[in-house]
Each structure stands twice: as structure tokens, then as C-alpha cells.
Design a protein around this motif. Structure first.
Motif, PDB file in Angstrom:
ATOM      1  N   LEU A 552       9.253  58.867  -2.242  1.00  9.54           N
ATOM      2  CA  LEU A 552       9.582  59.113  -0.970  1.00  9.54           C
ATOM      3  C   LEU A 552       9.473  60.568  -0.655  1.00  9.54           C
ATOM      4  O   LEU A 552       8.873  60.920   0.455  1.00  9.54           O
ATOM      5  N   TYR A 556       6.462  61.766   1.862  1.00 11.47           N
ATOM      6  CA  TYR A 556       6.808  62.572   3.335  1.00 11.47           C
ATOM      7  C   TYR A 556       6.611  63.955   3.190  1.00 11.47           C
ATOM      8  O   TYR A 556       7.028  64.649   4.039  1.00 11.47           O
ATOM      9  N   ASP A 564      15.768  60.453   3.709  1.00 10.49           N
ATOM     10  CA  ASP A 564      16.736  59.519   4.513  1.00 10.49           C
ATOM     11  C   ASP A 564      17.153  58.750   3.477  1.00 10.49           C
ATOM     12  O   ASP A 564      16.228  57.799   2.800  1.00 10.49           O
ATOM     13  N   LYS A 567      15.947  54.941   4.038  1.00 14.25           N
ATOM     14  CA  LYS A 567      14.583  54.665   3.356  1.00 14.25           C
ATOM     15  C   LYS A 567      14.600  54.629   2.194  1.00 14.25           C
ATOM     16  O   LYS A 567      13.854  53.686   1.437  1.00 14.25           O
ATOM     17  N   ARG A 570      15.946  50.794   1.464  1.00 12.73           N
ATOM     18  CA  ARG A 570      14.993  49.963   1.817  1.00 12.73           C
ATOM     19  C   ARG A 570      14.086  49.945   0.352  1.00 12.73           C
ATOM     20  O   ARG A 570      13.506  48.777   0.433  1.00 12.73           O
ATOM     21  N   ARG A 739      14.240  47.970   9.944  1.00 11.64           N
ATOM     22  CA  ARG A 739      12.759  48.422  10.261  1.00 11.64           C
ATOM     23  C   ARG A 739      12.595  49.630  11.144  1.00 11.64           C
ATOM     24  O   ARG A 739      11.713  50.658  10.984  1.00 11.64           O
ATOM     25  N   THR A 742      13.837  52.869   9.520  1.00 16.66           N
ATOM     26  CA  THR A 742      12.907  53.411   8.333  1.00 16.66           C
ATOM     27  C   THR A 742      11.530  53.314   8.635  1.00 16.66           C
ATOM     28  O   THR A 742      10.887  53.505   7.869  1.00 16.66           O
ATOM     29  N   PRO A 744       7.874  54.821   9.472  1.00 17.62           N
ATOM     30  CA  PRO A 744       7.330  56.372   9.076  1.00 17.62           C
ATOM     31  C   PRO A 744       7.295  57.256  10.257  1.00 17.62           C
ATOM     32  O   PRO A 744       7.184  56.767  11.258  1.00 17.62           O
TER      33      PRO A 744
END
Length: 744
Positions: A552, A556, A564, A567, A570, A739, A742, A744
Motif C-alpha cells: 500500500l 499510494y 492508513d 486500509k 481491509r 469502504r 478506505t 482510494p
């Protein structure tokens, strides 16, 4: 005279030619000094994983599945670390968390043995355990790596997805200020610069931490980068203690007699002292296993069933469930009486000095002594117990183990050592100083969640779940523990986890170095906490967590510390890794809202309707484990299909605002405690997250705006084909919030 003159002239010509050649050589050398050095080969990956062990393999697979290009750099010729390359292939999961990549790994191992009609329950005197042969475990890891490669299309930058470099190591870590930029590595003898965004230390010793200039602990000593230690005028105590190591051997029965080349004809140096230790653990007329605590010395079948392994290429089936079926075991691991240094300690003190981490020559000497002790045990079983057992000739078979101790172990043992695992079992590592240090007290409190009807103590940033006790092999005295964290010898029993525990995101992250992650036994934790987090299953799960953080961070384009944790959670949950301590009978793992319910539980978004009454019986209480599972008392009830009331919605939205860093000042549109419809919940949620943006002209416009907003965030994907006027369930609401937070 003429003759002498001609001879002299010939000599003179030779001298002149020699001078000319020397002159040319000097010119060439001068040019070599002045011309640029040949360019070092350079590669580029998003993520470099140093160490292909249990944690490293899992980290690499998870990061690659999230889209990163990954390189594993492994010093030996075997991947899998402690569970394959060190041959500790009896899984220490205490019947706890078999999810995520660890669960996937076990399922694949089981499938292979199922084809042969063989049980995995061959160890620890119990049929509900998990064991496998090292070569089968390694083959499954490569299968998972290959599936990961095949599951992705090569990026536009090239074909790199997940590459494994064996007999390779990181020699130098490249940094710009506090940012990791790459490594200099030896890839099977070639010096290569590898540029990367993220470097993961998954080595067995935490060897990358000093190379990266990170602060770390070894034993109970804080080690700082050289310049920092020099400025502070401190020297580190190299005699502080760490745990015993064990050079495991996989042995098997040879019908008839042991082949001559696999016999230990001569006892190793110091055998007489070793012999007394071996006799205290196992004899021909020792005690059978009758429950915990185990009475020593044990008999041979009991010894073999402790680390018993299924035997893939041997006819029949065996397990560790009864005295009779234990007699059928034909393969096991030697990992009980052969800890080094063992009970006598080293240089008058329990355990090993931390010099073992810091001095590589000393490390080799200690490893050699550990190997000799295991060779001594083989001599004992062959020559004193007269058993036709020796090293398994269907395991390993390379020169890796002997090369690791060449010159320190007599060459006469080479035919046996060729079938030794390439590395010893190392129970402790250097440990990162992270933005948080996990303590044994925290493990204990966390593990008490839901016991006897009590409350949960879920960790909101949980990224893995493990289960084990505070197990130190040597060096468990108060003076060898960390007083600054309030840990003493009494803490081993006082703070022993009584059930599963969670691992927080923060202990993977260094204090200030960006682009570096810990993944294995080197997490930011105390020595006592590491005694519970050092085992193969939890290392595989923490490795998976590190891989998710890395993947991740690459996605990002941020440092791992700015990823995060929600995230990460998840991503891990969608990869099947359980993160909550509370499990629910109405939300099994295949439930579409399982990830959201796990997050809602960990984060405290929604209170469950009922919690378990006995979530984690003791390891040695097999009957309790089976009875609790049968009664269903190990699981609670979430109320997944129950309507979300306005009161529950207010709690959910407040907690979601906290997790997103927003203001929690909130006034719900529906103050009474009534079931909410999808559109009513959407309005409450969106007006709380985006105050002042809602159109105030009419209720219809507000609802359309809220639903459109959620749709734009992709927050409604989990409840497709819904009627906005229908009552929303608790699980649906949790999924929408997950959702949303998290996106984008």
C-alpha cells in the motif's frame, strides 16, 4: 670476451623487454586508476525483502499480490526460514489462528498429504496439530509464489513481479537522509545495486537493522547507530543475554540398519557432558506421554511423537494421537534435548551473549557448537539406544549447512551434515525500536478478551493475530529482561497470554527511518513479548502484514508510517487474514461482510449482540478445546442481519469520524432509536462527514445527494441491487463505512 659480451647483450635485450612490459603494465594500471570503474549492475524493484523465511516469503507474496514488484534476497538455498530451512516444521500455533497466508499455506500442505492418505497431526502428542516435512513446506511456498506470478500481468516497466535470489545477501543499505533508497547486494556472487521504495528486514537475526542505521535492541541492550552511540559516549554490553539456539536435524527410521555413510562412528568433542543431558530427556525405558506436564525422561516413541512428521514417501499413515499410532511414526525432528548451550549456559550465564548477533565470526563458532551437539544426539540414539535412525536422506542434500561451519566441524561428519537444514533454529533476533514497543503486559491484557463473559480488549490497529506463551529458552532471569518495561522473571508466568492476542501496526514502523519495515522476530517488542511472537505461524502472519503495509505504501507513494492502518486491515482481511479476537457464529469467514464485521469489531464500531464465553481454552486442555468448540461457546453473535437502529448508527458514525480524524460533533436526523433505511443511514453518514454540503431544499434531494456521494466513493459496492427504502442491516452499514474510509 666476445662470448661474454654477446651473452651480456642478450641479457640486456631481455632486461629492456622486461622494462618495456613493466612500463606497459604501469600505464595500464595508471589508466585503470584514472578511468571510471566498470558500472555495477543495477536493478529496480518496488520492494526488497531481505530474508526468504516464514515472514519474508509471506511479505513478498502479499506485497506482490497488491501490485508491487518484489525481490526476495535469501542467504541460503532454501526458502521458508525457521519452518523449512531450520526444519522446525511442527507448527506452534496452539490451535489458534490458521488464517491468511498461513492458512492458505497449511491448506496446500494438507492437500498434498491428503493425496497420500496421510495425517498432519503427527506432533505434540495430539491429532489436531500441524506438521509437515521441510521439503514439502518449501515446495508449497514456491507454489504460492508461482501462483502470485501467474495471477498478475507484468508491469509496463518489465516482467518483474516476484523474483527470488538464493545464496544472496544485502551488504549495504543505501539512504538519502532518513529515507531508504535501495541496497547493495551480492546476488549469488555478483555485486548488484538494487533500487527500491521499501526495504523489509525479514532476516532470522535482524541483520538489516544495523545496516540501515536503525536503533534496535539485542537482549536487553539498546543499540544505536555508531555515530549516535559515539556522541552519547555509550558502549553496548556484548555479554547481555539472548536465547539458546538449536541446530535441528530431521531423522528417519532405516529398516534393517542405518547406511554406513549415515552412521555417526565417532562421538563429537565434549560428548560425555552431552550424554548426561540426553539421558535426562530420553531413554529406552523412559516414561510415556500421559499429559502435561511431561515427565522426563521419556521413552523413544514419546520423543519421536513430540516433533513427529508425516512421511510422504513411506507407506501407511501415522499420527500422534495414541501410544500405538506413535509407534508408526518413521520421521521426526531432533529439537528437544539439543538446545545450545542448554541448561549449563554459556560462560557461566544462562543463554547466549548478544555478541552472537553482532560478531559474525563468533556466530559461526556458536553455530558449529550447536551442530556438534545435535551430532552428539545422533551418536547417542545410534550407539547407546541402538536405534536404526539417522538423518533423513530425502531432506536437503546440499553443502549449505557444512559450508556454514567449514573448518569448525570435522570433515568426517560431512556426509551427515549434507542432510542437515542449512540454518540453526534461532529463537530471538535483534528487535527494532519502533514508534511503539509491544510489552508482555499488553499481550496478557489483550489475550484476556471475552474470557468468562468479560469485555473485549481489541487493539484498533490490529494487523495479525497469534497465540503462544512467553517462551524463553534460557536467559529468563530478571537481570536479563527489560526493567524499563517493568518486566522481570515473574512476568513470564504473570503476563503469560491466556488466549489469542493481536499485533498492532505501530510495531512494524521505525522511529524515524522511512522506507524500512520489520517483518519477523525483529518487530518492536520486548524480549518477553518476542517469546510469544517468534513462532512460525505468527511470523508468517506478521510477514503478511508487513507485505500489505509495503504494497500500500508503494500504491499510494507514501512512507509506510503514513499508510492508513485501516486500509492495511481491509487488504489483509480481503486476503483472508483474521484480525479480531471475537468470532461470530452468524458471520463465518465466507460471509460477504466478514471483512467489515472484523473491522467493526476491532475498531469498536458496533457492539455485538453476544460475545464468546470461552474463546480460548488452554493449550494443554485438549478436551476443553474440543468441548468448547462443540458447544459453540468459542463464538459470539454479531447480529449481522439485525436492523441498524439510529442509536447504533450514531455510535458507528462517531467511531468512523474518529478513525478518519474528523470532528465527532454529531446530531443525527433521527433521534429516536428506530431502524434506519439505507437512504436514511446514507444521509446521516454523509452529513456527518461532509457538513454543510447537503442540499437543504427537500428530503428527496438530501437522500439522492447522500446516495450519489457514497456511490462516488465506491462505498455501496458491497450492497448492490439494494432498495434504498429497505431497512439497512448492521453488517451492511459496517461494510459501507469500511469502504468509505478506505476509498482510494
Amino acid at each position: 670476451m666476445h662470448t661474454n659480451a654477446r651473452f651480456f647483450k642478450g641479457d640486456l635485450k631481455i632486461v629492456k623487454v622486461a622494462r618495456f612490459i613493466i612500463s606497459l603494465s604501469l600505464c595500464a594500471m595508471s589508466l585503470a586508476w584514472t578511468l571510471p570503474a566498470p558500472a555495477v549492475e543495477e536493478l529496480s524493484y518496488d520492494v526488497v525483502v531481505a530474508g526468504g523465511g516464514a515472514g519474508g516469503s509471506a511479505a513478498a507474496i502479499q506485497a506482490a499480490r497488491l501490485g508491487a514488484s518484489v525481490a526476495i534476497i535469501e542467504e541460503t538455498g532454501t526458502i521458508g526460514g525457521q519452518m523449512t530451512a531450520a526444519a522446525v516444521s511442527t507448527m506452534d500455533d496452539m490451535y489458534g489462528n490458521r488464517s491468511g497466508l498461513y492458512g492458505e499455506f497449511i491448506d496446500k500442505v494438507k492437500a498434498r498429504y491428503d493425496e497420500k492418505g496421510k495425517s498432519l497431526g503427527t506432533c505434540y502428542w495430539s491429532p489436531i496439530t500441524i506438521a509437515f516435512e521441510p521439503h514439502i513446506g518449501e515446495a508449497v511456498l514456491y507454489e504460492m509464489i508461482e501462483e502470485t506470478r501467474n495471477g498478475r500481468s507484468p508491469s509496463s516497466e518489465g516482467s518483474r513481479i516476484l523474483d527470488v535470489y538464493l545464496h544472496s545477501s544485502v551488504k549495504r543499505v543505501l539512504r538519502q537522509g532518513d529515507k531508504i533508497t535501495g541496497v547493495e547486494a551480492s546476488l549469488d556472487g555478483r555485486t548488484v545495486t538494487i533500487r527500491c521504495e521499501i526495504l523489509i528486514d525479514a532476516t532470522e537475526y535482524g541483520d538489516i537493522l544495523p545496516l540501515a542505521g536503525a536503533r534496535y535492541r539485542a537482549g536487553n541492550v539498546l543499540f544505536a547507530p555508531k555515530e549516535e552511540a559515539f556522541l552519547k559516549g555509550k558502549t553496548q554490553d556484548m555479554d547481555a543475554r539472548t536465547q539458546d539456539i538449536t541446530w535441528v536435524a530431521v531423522i528417519k527410521a532405516y529398516p534393517g540398519e542405518v547406511p554406513p555413510h549415515l552412521r555417526v562412528a565417532l562421538p563429537p568433542p565434549g560428548y560425555e557432558k552431552m550424554r548426561e543431558v540426553f539421558k535426562a530427556y530420553v531413554t529406552r525405558d523412559g516414561f510415556p506421554f500421559r499429559g502435561y506436564p511431561v515427565k522426563l525422561p521419556v521413552n523413544v516413541p514419546t520423543h519421536n511423537a513430540y516433533r513427529g512428521l508425516p512421511h510422504f514417501d513411506f507407506p501407511g499413515d501415522a499420527d500422534a494421537s495414541t501410544p500405538f499410532t506413535r509407534l508408526l511414526l518413521t520421521k521426526t525432528g531432533v529439537n528437544w534435548a539439543n538446545d545450545y548451550p542448554g541448561g549449563g549456559g554459556y560462560a557461566g550465564k544462562s543463554g547466549l551473549p548478544v555478541r552472537y548477533f553482532e560478531d559474525y565470526a563468533f556466530r559461526r563458532e556458536i553455530n558449529a557448537q550447536a551442530m556438534l551437539k545435535t551430532l552428539g544426539f545422533l551418536y547417542y540414539i545410534q550407539n547407546e539406544l541402538n536405534l536404526p535412525w539417522s538423518v533423513a536422506d530425502d531432506e536437503f542434500g546440499s553443502s549449505d549447512a557444512f559450508e556454514a561451519v567449514r573448518g569448525l566441524v570435522p570433515y568426517a561428519y560431512e556426509p551427515l551434515v549434507r542432510h542437515f537444514p542449512p540454518i540453526p533454529y534461532v529463537r530471538e533476533s535483534r528487535r527494532l525500536v519502533g514508534i511503539k514497543t509491544l510489552t508482555s503486559f499488553e499481550l496478557r491484557k489483550n489475550s484476556e478478551s471475552y474470557r468468562n463473559g468479560g469485555p473485549g480488549h481489541e487493539i484498533p490497529t490490529s494487523v495479525a493475530v497469534g497465540r503462544y506463551v512467553l517462551d524463553l529458552h534460557g536467559s529468563g532471569e530478571t537481570e536479563e529482561l527489560e526493567s524499563e518495561f517493568g518486566e522481570t522473571a515473574e512476568s513470564i508466568a504473570k503476563n503469560k497470554p491466556v488466549g489469542p492476542f493481536q499485533v498492532p501496526f505501530e510495531i512494524f514502523i521505525p522511529e524515524k527511518i522511512d522506507g524500512l519495515l520489520a517483518a519477523e522476530k525483529n518487530l518492536s517488542m520486548t524480549r518477553l513479548a518476542s517469546g510469544a511472537l517468534r513462532l512460525q505461524p505468527i511470523c508468517m502472519l506478521t510477514g503478511q502484514a508487513a507485505g500489505a503495509i509495503a504494497g500500500l505504501a508503494v500504491k499510494y507513494d507514501v512512507s509506510p508510517r503514513y499508510v492508513d492502518p485501516l486500509k492495511v486491515q481491509r487488504a489483509l482481511l480481503e486476503a483472508g487474514s483474521a484480525l479480531a479476537l471475537c468470532h461470530f457464529s452468524d458471520v463465518p469467514k465466507n460471509h460477504p461482510f466478514w471483512p467489515a464485521v472484523q473491522i467493526a469489531t476491532v475498531r469498536g464500531w458496533i457492539k455485538p449482540i453476544a460475545t464468546p464465553t470461552s474463546p480460548a481454552p488452554r493449550l494443554d486442555d485438549l478436551n476443553g478445546i474440543l468441548a468448547a468448540a462443540k458447544k459453540g461457546s468459542t463464538k459470539g453473535i454479531f447480529g449481522a442481519e439485525e436492523p441498524l437502529t439510529s442509536q447504533a448508527a450514531e455510535r458507528l458514525i462517531r467511531r468512523a469520524l474518529e478513525d478518519s480524524g474528523r470532528s465527532t460533533r454529531l446530531s443525527l436526523f433521527y433521534p429516536q432509536d428506530k431502524p434506519l433505511t439505507v437512504e436514511e443511514f446514507a444521509v446521516c453518514l454523509m452529513e456527518a462527514f461532509f457538513p454543510g454540503e447537503s442540499p437543504m431544499h427537500s428530503q428527496i434531494e438530501r437522500r439522492e445527494w447522500a446516495l450519489k456521494k457514497l456511490e462516488d466513493f465506491g462505498a455501496l459496492k458491497g450492497i448492490e441491487d439494494f432498495d434504498p427504502k429497505e431497512v439497512i442491516s448492521r453488517a451492511q452499514a459496517a461494510d459501507i463505512v469500511m469502504r468509505l474510509l478506505t476509498a482510494p
